[in-house]
Scaffold this active site. Structure first.
Site, short mmCIF file in Angstrom:
data_model
loop_
_atom_site.label_atom_id
_atom_site.label_comp_id
_atom_site.label_asym_id
_atom_site.label_seq_id
_atom_site.Cartn_x
_atom_site.Cartn_y
_atom_site.Cartn_z
N ASP A 60 106.95 47.43 20.19
CA ASP A 60 107.11 48.84 19.88
C ASP A 60 106.20 49.64 20.81
OD1 ASP A 60 107.72 48.95 16.26
OD2 ASP A 60 108.88 48.13 17.94
N HIS B 102 102.85 45.45 19.04
CA HIS B 102 102.72 46.81 19.55
C HIS B 102 102.12 46.80 20.94
CE1 HIS B 102 103.40 47.93 15.33
NE2 HIS B 102 103.83 49.08 15.85
#
Length: 371
Positions: free
Chosen positions: A190, A340
Site C-alpha cells: 500500500d 506498507h
C-alpha cells in the site's frame, strides 16, 4: 286524620319520589362517565402496547464482526445500535483480528453499523467504458464490515481460517482474500504517500526477480510519478487505493463519491501513464456488500490479504528481526502479503523475506495470474 295532615303526608311522598328520580339519573350519568373513562383508558393502553411492539419489531439484529484489537475475541454489536457486547466464540465464528493481523494503515475500526447512503442518482462509465447506473445499488446492503481475522486460528496448511470465512460469505463478489488454488506467494504494497523507501523496495524486487503489486492514491501518483513509472515499466501491478484514503471506511461515502474516487484516479493513471488499473484495495479493509458490488461492476477485483502487521506508523516501526521471523513463521500457500511502502522495517527485511520464502519451497506470483 285531618285533611291538613293527609295533605302533608302526600306531599312528602311526592317529594320522596322526585328525589329518587334525581338519584337514579345521577347514578346513570355516573355509570356512563365510568364507561367512557374505561374505554379511554383501554385505548391508551392499546397505543402503548402497539408502540412497544413496533419498537421490538425494529430492533436491529445482532451481527458478529471482526475486532481489530488484540483481545482475541469477536466483537458483537447491534447493527443499528451503539452498545457493544464482547463474547467468546470458537470455530468458524472466530474471525477476530489480533494486533499482528490488523486492517490497513492509520486505522481505528469502528463497530459494524448501518450506513445511510445519501444518494441523488447518477450514471457514469465503468473502467471498460460501459454504462453504470448508481441507482441500481441503492437496494444492496450497505452494512459496514471491518476486515480482520485470528492469527492463531489456522488450518493444516497454516492458512488463516478467517480468510475462508470471508471468502464463503463474500466470494460471490469479485474479491481475493487468499489464493486457495496455488502454492504461490503474492507481495502487495500500500503506497498512500511517498516516504522515501519506494525506490529501494523496487530495487530489491528487481534484484530478486519478483513482481509485486502497489496500491496507490492520487497523492502518490501526483507527487511520485517517477516511482509510478518504474512500477509500470518493471512489470509490477498498480492498483487503485482511492483518492482520499478515508480512514472511516470507503463504504461510508455516498455512492456518487465512491464512484468519483474510483473513476477519477483510474482515469488519471490511464491518461498520464497509459496504464489501466484492474485491482482495488479498500482503505482500512472495511467494506460493504453494496460497495463490493459497485467496485466489481466498475471493473476491479477487490484485493484483501492473509498477512499484515503494524508497519504503517513511521515513528514507531517494528523490529526488523522479529518481524521477519513472524512473517516466515506464518507463511502459507496462496498468501497475500500486505506491506506498507512507507515502512523502513519492510524495506530493510524485504530481500531476506524473499529468500526465506523461497527456501521454504514457495514461488512468487502476480495478481495478474488471478484476474
Amino acid at each position: 286524620m285531618s285533611e291538613d295532615v293527609k295533605r302533608n303526608r302526600d306531599n312528602k311522598k311526592g317529594n320522596l319520589s322526585a328525589g329518587t328520580v334525581i338519584i337514579i339519573v345521577l347514578a346513570v350519568i355516573l355509570v356512563a362517565l365510568l364507561v367512557v373513562l374505561f374505554l379511554l383508558i383501554g385505548k391508551g393502553s392499546g397505543c402503548s402496547g402497539s408502540s412497544s411492539s413496533s419498537s421490538q419489531a425494529t430492533t436491529a439484529p445482532v451481527s458478529t464482526t471482526k475486532d481489530t484489537g488484540n483481545s482475541g475475541r469477536d466483537q458483537t454489536t447491534a447493527i443499528e445500535g451503539t452498545s457493544v457486547d464482547i463474547i467468546e466464540t470458537s470455530g468458524e465464528d472466530q474471525t477476530t483480528a489480533t494486533e499482528d493481523v490488523t486492517t490497513t494503515a492509520e486505522e481505528t475500526t469502528p463497530a459494524e453499523t448501518e450506513t445511510t447512503t445519501a444518494f441523488s442518482g447518477g450514471t457514469g462509465k465503468t473502467a471498460g467504458g460501459e454504462n453504470i447506473n448508481l441507482a441500481d445499488y441503492i437496494s444492496i446492503d450497505n452494512t459496514y464490515v471491518p476486515y480482520g481475522f485470528s492469527n492463531t486460528d489456522r488450518d493444516s496448511l497454516n492458512r488463516p481460517n478467517g480468510c475462508n470465512w470471508y471468502k464463503t460469505k463474500y466470494g460471490m463478489y469479485d474479491t481475493l482474500f487468499l489464493d486457495y488454488d496455488s502454492n504461490k506467494i503474492y507481495l502487495t504494497f500500500d503506497a498512500g504517500y511517498e516516504n522515501g523507501y519506494t525506490a529501494k523496495i523496487l530495487d530489491t524486487l528487481k534484484e530478486k526477480g519478483v513482481k509485486g503489486a502497489f496500491f496507490i492514491t492520487l497523492d502518490f501518483a501526483t507527487t511520485s510519478p517517477d516511482n509510478l513509472k518504474r512500477m509500470i515499466n518493471e512489470g509490477h501491478v498498480v492498483g487503485n487505493h482511492t483518492i482520499t484514503h478515508p480512514s472511516e471506511g470507503f463504504s461510508t461515502y455516498t455512492l456518487e463519491t465512491q464512484y468519483d474516487e474510483l473513476s477519477r484516479l483510474h482515469n488519471y493513471v490511464k491518461d498520464n501513464f497509459g496504464y489501466e488499473m484492474r485491482f482495488f484495495r479498500y482503505p482500512t479493509g472495511a467494506f460493504s456488500e453494496q460497495s463490493l458490488s459497485l467496485v466489481g461492476d466498475f471493473g476491479y477485483t477487490s484485493v484483501f490479504w492473509s498477512f499484515a502487521h503494524r508497519d504503517w506508523v513511521t515513528s514507531d516501526q517494528p523490529d526488523v528481526a522479529s518481524s521477519l521471523q513472524t512473517m516466515l513463521d506464518q507463511v502459507h500457500p496462496g498468501e497475500i502479503f500486505l506491506l506498507h511502502a512507507v515502512s523502513s522495517t519492510n524495506t530493510a527485511l524485504l530481500g531476506d523475506l524473499i529468500d526465506g520464502i523461497r527456501a521454504k519451497g514457495y514461488e512468487f506470483g502476480t495478481l495478474n495470474d488471478l484476474k
